[in-house]
Design an enzyme around this catalytic site. Structure first.
Site, mmCIF file in Angstrom:
data_model
loop_
_atom_site.group_PDB
_atom_site.id
_atom_site.type_symbol
_atom_site.label_atom_id
_atom_site.label_comp_id
_atom_site.label_asym_id
_atom_site.label_seq_id
_atom_site.Cartn_x
_atom_site.Cartn_y
_atom_site.Cartn_z
ATOM 1 N N ASP A 246 1.313 3.191 -23.933
ATOM 2 C CA ASP A 246 1.987 2.898 -25.205
ATOM 3 C C ASP A 246 3.499 2.740 -25.037
ATOM 4 O O ASP A 246 4.294 3.148 -25.887
ATOM 5 C CB ASP A 246 1.663 3.969 -26.264
ATOM 6 C CG ASP A 246 0.179 4.003 -26.585
ATOM 7 O OD1 ASP A 246 -0.477 2.949 -26.481
ATOM 8 O OD2 ASP A 246 -0.333 5.082 -26.917
ATOM 9 N N GLY B 186 -13.309 -3.700 -33.949
ATOM 10 C CA GLY B 186 -12.739 -4.983 -33.577
ATOM 11 C C GLY B 186 -12.113 -5.751 -34.719
ATOM 12 O O GLY B 186 -12.043 -6.978 -34.667
ATOM 13 N N SER B 187 -11.589 -5.031 -35.725
ATOM 14 C CA SER B 187 -10.999 -5.785 -36.837
ATOM 15 C C SER B 187 -9.728 -6.517 -36.404
ATOM 16 O O SER B 187 -9.443 -7.615 -36.889
ATOM 17 C CB SER B 187 -10.730 -4.867 -38.037
ATOM 18 O OG SER B 187 -9.741 -3.918 -37.746
ATOM 19 N N ASN B 188 -8.974 -5.948 -35.467
ATOM 20 C CA ASN B 188 -7.799 -6.667 -34.958
ATOM 21 C C ASN B 188 -8.211 -7.888 -34.146
ATOM 22 O O ASN B 188 -7.595 -8.949 -34.252
ATOM 23 C CB ASN B 188 -6.918 -5.741 -34.113
ATOM 24 C CG ASN B 188 -5.970 -4.918 -34.963
ATOM 25 O OD1 ASN B 188 -5.028 -5.442 -35.522
ATOM 26 N ND2 ASN B 188 -6.254 -3.625 -35.081
ATOM 27 N N MET C 241 -10.201 1.624 -25.868
ATOM 28 C CA MET C 241 -9.940 3.061 -25.795
ATOM 29 C C MET C 241 -10.072 3.635 -24.375
ATOM 30 O O MET C 241 -10.333 4.830 -24.211
ATOM 31 C CB MET C 241 -10.861 3.811 -26.760
ATOM 32 C CG MET C 241 -10.652 3.423 -28.219
ATOM 33 S SD MET C 241 -8.923 3.561 -28.776
ATOM 34 C CE MET C 241 -8.801 5.350 -28.945
ATOM 35 N N ARG C 242 -9.882 2.805 -23.368
ATOM 36 C CA ARG C 242 -9.817 3.315 -22.001
ATOM 37 C C ARG C 242 -8.399 3.099 -21.487
ATOM 38 O O ARG C 242 -7.824 2.021 -21.692
ATOM 39 C CB ARG C 242 -10.788 2.578 -21.060
ATOM 40 C CG ARG C 242 -12.231 2.573 -21.505
ATOM 41 C CD ARG C 242 -12.822 3.950 -21.677
ATOM 42 N NE ARG C 242 -12.786 4.751 -20.480
ATOM 43 C CZ ARG C 242 -13.075 6.054 -20.451
ATOM 44 N NH1 ARG C 242 -13.410 6.687 -21.569
ATOM 45 N NH2 ARG C 242 -13.035 6.721 -19.324
ATOM 46 N N HIS D 98 -0.465 -0.785 -31.313
ATOM 47 C CA HIS D 98 -0.507 0.670 -31.431
ATOM 48 C C HIS D 98 -0.132 1.056 -32.856
ATOM 49 O O HIS D 98 0.840 0.533 -33.406
ATOM 50 C CB HIS D 98 0.473 1.303 -30.442
ATOM 51 C CG HIS D 98 0.408 2.793 -30.453
ATOM 52 N ND1 HIS D 98 -0.656 3.492 -29.911
ATOM 53 C CD2 HIS D 98 1.246 3.716 -30.969
ATOM 54 C CE1 HIS D 98 -0.457 4.784 -30.101
ATOM 55 N NE2 HIS D 98 0.689 4.943 -30.734
ATOM 56 N N SER E 151 2.994 -1.277 -34.056
ATOM 57 C CA SER E 151 3.811 -2.002 -33.079
ATOM 58 C C SER E 151 2.913 -2.811 -32.173
ATOM 59 O O SER E 151 1.841 -2.354 -31.777
ATOM 60 C CB SER E 151 4.590 -1.013 -32.194
ATOM 61 O OG SER E 151 5.323 -0.084 -32.960
ATOM 62 N N GLU F 30 -1.589 -4.265 -39.366
ATOM 63 C CA GLU F 30 -1.907 -4.675 -37.997
ATOM 64 C C GLU F 30 -2.513 -6.073 -37.996
ATOM 65 O O GLU F 30 -2.227 -6.887 -37.117
ATOM 66 C CB GLU F 30 -2.891 -3.687 -37.358
ATOM 67 C CG GLU F 30 -2.306 -2.306 -37.135
ATOM 68 C CD GLU F 30 -3.306 -1.347 -36.498
ATOM 69 O OE1 GLU F 30 -4.087 -1.771 -35.627
ATOM 70 O OE2 GLU F 30 -3.313 -0.156 -36.887
ATOM 71 N N THR G 244 2.786 -1.979 -19.995
ATOM 72 C CA THR G 244 3.259 -1.585 -18.661
ATOM 73 C C THR G 244 2.364 -0.422 -18.216
ATOM 74 O O THR G 244 1.554 0.071 -19.012
ATOM 75 C CB THR G 244 4.729 -1.119 -18.710
ATOM 76 O OG1 THR G 244 4.789 0.099 -19.465
ATOM 77 C CG2 THR G 244 5.640 -2.162 -19.339
ATOM 78 N N ARG H 206 -11.743 5.173 -11.836
ATOM 79 C CA ARG H 206 -11.160 4.132 -12.689
ATOM 80 C C ARG H 206 -10.927 2.837 -11.918
ATOM 81 O O ARG H 206 -11.051 1.740 -12.468
ATOM 82 C CB ARG H 206 -9.827 4.614 -13.286
ATOM 83 C CG ARG H 206 -10.020 5.671 -14.359
ATOM 84 C CD ARG H 206 -8.685 6.020 -15.026
ATOM 85 N NE ARG H 206 -8.837 7.170 -15.884
ATOM 86 C CZ ARG H 206 -9.143 7.115 -17.191
ATOM 87 N NH1 ARG H 206 -9.322 5.961 -17.778
ATOM 88 N NH2 ARG H 206 -9.256 8.218 -17.894
#
Ligand code: GRF
Length: 196
Positions: free
Chosen positions: A146, A13-15, A91-92, A110, A137, A175, A142, A66
């Site tokens: 990515d 979770g650094s971002n 990551m899902r 990303h 980026s 990032e 959508t 899902r």
């Protein structure tokens, strides 16, 4: 009224932390909740230490279903009345059923210069290709993985000595600058792409 932001994480979770630390003072948004599929995500522990609301929805009990996993996320999110979702190392893969209602209000970061290297192992792939520059980026999400309109990119030179790990570390540092810069503008209604 400040925009209410939900941040989705699966790991350290650094971002997320960079986004939260920027959302102070005159920033047009505030963190409302940090969401994870992983109870042990470092990002969840940090959010709790900052008294930010957290919601953990483990994907494993849902197996291949899902839609049911995403429905559980939507139920958990409802009380927070979010304006914006930031995916930050979540990551899902989210299906069109989840993404479509959020389209135009959900961002992702990303670690590549999209449209290059969608998916995983971006740093190794940039090195294998002999790229002389690389980066990260932020884009609108959508239903295509990515993909989606780019809101900002940061570029770094590739060093001949670089390994995937050294490159990842330098991209990650970028990032942490790019994502807050994009979110700050986005929350103020500015979607003009930025380049760092
Ligand atoms: C970052 O490299 C991000 O671009 C990718 O996953 C990583 C998450 O790192 N999608 P962190 O959890 O924000 O530290």
């Amino acid at each position: 009224m400040k925009k209410r932001v939900g941040i989705f994480v699966s790991g350290g979770g650094s971002n997320m932390r960079a986004l939260v630390e920027d959302m102070v003072d005159d920033h047009p948004a505030r963190p409302a909740v940090v969401v994870s599929n992983n109870e042990t995500a470092g990002g969840i522990a940090w959010a709790r230490s900052q008294s930010i609301a957290t919601e953990v929805i483990d994907h494993r009990p849902f197996g291949e279903d899902r839609a049911a996993f995403e429905s559980a996320i939507n139920s958990a999110l409802a009380p927070y009345a979010l304006d914006i979702i930031c995916l930050a190392g979540f990551m899902r893969v989210l299906t069109a059923g989840f993404v479509t209602p959020w389209q135009g209000r959900m961002l992702n970061i990303h670690p590549s210069l999209l449209p290059k290297y969608k998916g995983l192992h971006t740093h190794a792939r940039a090195l294998e290709a002999g790229d002389t520059d690389h980066g990260c980026s932020v884009h609108l999400v959508t239903p295509v993985l990515d993909d989606g309109p780019i809101l900002g990119q940061a570029r770094i030179p590739v060093d001949p000595e670089d390994t995937p790990d050294s490159l990842a570390a330098r991209v990650l540092a970028k990032e942490h600058i790019l994502y807050p810069a994009v979110l700050r503008r986005f929350a103020a209604g500015d979607t003009t792409p930025i380049t760092l």
